[in-house]
Design an enzyme around this catalytic site. Structure first.
Site, short mmCIF file in Angstrom:
data_model
loop_
_atom_site.label_atom_id
_atom_site.label_comp_id
_atom_site.label_asym_id
_atom_site.label_seq_id
_atom_site.Cartn_x
_atom_site.Cartn_y
_atom_site.Cartn_z
N TYR A 154 15.27 24.54 52.96
CA TYR A 154 14.00 24.38 51.57
C TYR A 154 14.37 25.82 50.88
CZ TYR A 154 9.77 24.07 48.66
OH TYR A 154 8.66 23.58 47.35
N LYS A 158 15.99 25.56 46.57
CA LYS A 158 15.20 25.60 45.57
C LYS A 158 15.76 27.45 44.85
CE LYS A 158 12.21 22.06 45.37
NZ LYS A 158 11.66 21.57 43.73
N1 LIG Z 1 3.10 20.84 46.93
C1 LIG Z 1 3.58 21.79 47.12
O1 LIG Z 1 2.51 22.57 47.38
C2 LIG Z 1 4.83 23.08 45.88
C3 LIG Z 1 5.34 24.03 46.40
C4 LIG Z 1 6.52 24.88 45.77
C5 LIG Z 1 7.11 23.90 45.09
N2 LIG Z 1 6.78 22.36 44.78
C6 LIG Z 1 8.29 21.21 44.55
O2 LIG Z 1 7.32 19.94 43.67
C7 LIG Z 1 7.57 19.29 43.20
C8 LIG Z 1 7.09 18.24 43.85
O3 LIG Z 1 6.22 18.70 44.89
P1 LIG Z 1 4.59 17.67 45.96
O4 LIG Z 1 3.96 18.32 46.70
O5 LIG Z 1 4.44 17.03 44.92
O6 LIG Z 1 5.41 16.49 46.53
P2 LIG Z 1 5.22 15.03 47.03
O7 LIG Z 1 3.86 14.30 46.83
O8 LIG Z 1 5.61 14.89 48.46
O9 LIG Z 1 5.97 13.50 46.23
C9 LIG Z 1 7.57 13.64 46.04
C10 LIG Z 1 8.11 12.86 45.07
O10 LIG Z 1 8.99 13.11 45.05
C11 LIG Z 1 9.85 11.81 44.96
N3 LIG Z 1 10.79 11.32 46.10
C12 LIG Z 1 11.18 12.47 47.19
N4 LIG Z 1 12.60 12.25 48.03
C13 LIG Z 1 12.93 11.16 46.89
C14 LIG Z 1 14.61 10.71 47.29
N5 LIG Z 1 15.23 10.61 47.73
N6 LIG Z 1 14.31 9.73 45.70
C15 LIG Z 1 13.71 9.89 45.13
N7 LIG Z 1 12.57 10.61 44.51
C16 LIG Z 1 11.94 10.92 46.09
C17 LIG Z 1 8.69 11.40 45.24
O11 LIG Z 1 9.40 10.00 45.17
P3 LIG Z 1 8.31 8.36 46.12
O12 LIG Z 1 6.97 9.15 46.67
O13 LIG Z 1 8.13 7.55 45.55
O14 LIG Z 1 9.01 8.46 47.58
C18 LIG Z 1 7.55 11.90 45.15
O15 LIG Z 1 7.38 10.93 43.40
C19 LIG Z 1 9.24 19.33 45.06
O16 LIG Z 1 10.08 19.81 43.65
C20 LIG Z 1 8.26 20.68 45.35
O17 LIG Z 1 9.64 21.07 46.42
C21 LIG Z 1 5.55 21.72 45.51
#
Ligand SMILES: NC(=O)c1ccc[n+]([C@@H]2O[C@H](COP(=O)([O-])OP(=O)(O)OC[C@H]3O[C@@H](n4cnc5c(N)ncnc54)[C@H](OP(=O)(O)O)[C@@H]3O)[C@@H](O)[C@H]2O)c1
Length: 250
Positions: A154, A158
């Site tokens: 991961y 990133k």
């Molecule tokens: N949450 C954290 O702590 C955190 C920290 C740092 C960075 N981030 C980054 O922020 C972003 C959002 O994170 P989140 O925590 O909000 O994630 P999340 O709740 O797991 O949601 C992930 C989203 O990405 C979509 N997705 C995942 N795999 C996919 C695929 N193969 N094709 C198309 N769509 C896909 C999902 O779509 P479906 O559900 O419709 O499948 C969902 O809309 C990510 O890039 C993550 O790495 C998050």
């Protein structure tokens, strides 16, 4: 709800808008008057979000695509059409030790977190450049600069996003297209809940603020970078992680 005019006339593609940070970003951009192309895989959650945005007085439509598939990713770009704002947010994090991360998991991280933004920028940024304006915001992660005992794949995916931010700012900046990224620390989302379950509260102990972020706090930053208030910001990586804490509290 009042819809402001800050982004009126703009179309924004938000990937991964069916959950967590992406959904908060879609709401935020719609509230500022952008027409939002909501992307995800889950049709039900995508259409529900479109209805919520319409209920609030905004405009949105849903396009499904699986970003592990390069052709589907390019199809998403063409179905989105001319966009003024691209928020590359869709991502996955399968935290495991390196020896327990197989080739398929490594490839999924690279495909969704690094290759998909690469393909989307390649497909959409030239149109923005030809029109002389555009804003691209990429979701990075603190994992790109702060190693942990798990999640190396991961972090690598990133770290790619962070250097791509700077390349694209250089490549497209002269044509009026700004490219920036937000690098969040832990944020409570459906994704982190699914990963950690009852241990999700651990996220609140990782930074100087003493709590994890809320998706709306990341959405506010994305909206700032997407809109005209950040017109002189290009190639920046904005850290939103509550501040560093050198060790977990006892
Ligand atoms: N949450 C954290 O702590 C955190 C920290 C740092 C960075 N981030 C980054 O922020 C972003 C959002 O994170 P989140 O925590 O909000 O994630 P999340 O709740 O797991 O949601 C992930 C989203 O990405 C979509 N997705 C995942 N795999 C996919 C695929 N193969 N094709 C198309 N769509 C896909 C999902 O779509 P479906 O559900 O419709 O499948 C969902 O809309 C990510 O890039 C993550 O790495 C998050």
């Amino acid at each position: 709800m009042n819809i402001s005019t800050a982004l009126r006339g703009s179309t924004a593609l938000v990937t991964g808008a069916t959950s967590g940070i992406g959904r908060a970003v879609a709401h935020s951009l719609a509230r500022q008057g952008a027409e939002v192309v909501v992307h995800g895989r889950d049709q039900g959650r995508g259409e529900a979000l479109v209805k919520e945005i319409a209920h609030d007085g905004g405009t949105a439509r849903f396009v499904a695509a699986d970003l592990t598939d390069a052709e589907d990713t390019l199809r998403l770009a063409s179905r989105a059409g001319d966009v003024d704002i691209l928020v590359s947010n869709a991502g996955l994090y399968e935290f495991a030790p390196t020896a327990a991360t197989d080739a398929a998991s490594f490839d999924r991280h690279i495909a969704v977190n690094t290759r998909a933004p690469f393909l989307l920028v390649g497909a959409l940024a030239p149109g923005m450049a030809a029109r002389g304006r555009g804003s691209i915001v990429l979701l990075g992660s603190s994992a790109a600069r702060t190693p942990a005992p798990v999640g190396a794949a991961y972090g690598a995916s990133k770290a790619g996003v962070e250097i791509l931010t700077r390349y694209w700012a250089t490549e497209f900046g002269p044509s009026g297209v700004r490219v920036n990224s937000v690098s969040p620390g832990p944020v409570h989302t459906e994704g982190t809940s699914a990963m950690l379950g009852e241990r999700a509260a651990l996220l609140d102990r990782t930074n100087a603020r003493g709590r994890a972020g809320d998706p709306s706090e990341i959405a506010d930053i994305v909206s700032f970078l997407a809109g005209p208030a950040s017109s002189y910001v290009n190639g920046s990586i904005l850290y939103a992680d509550g501040g560093e804490l050198s060790a977990l509290p006892g």
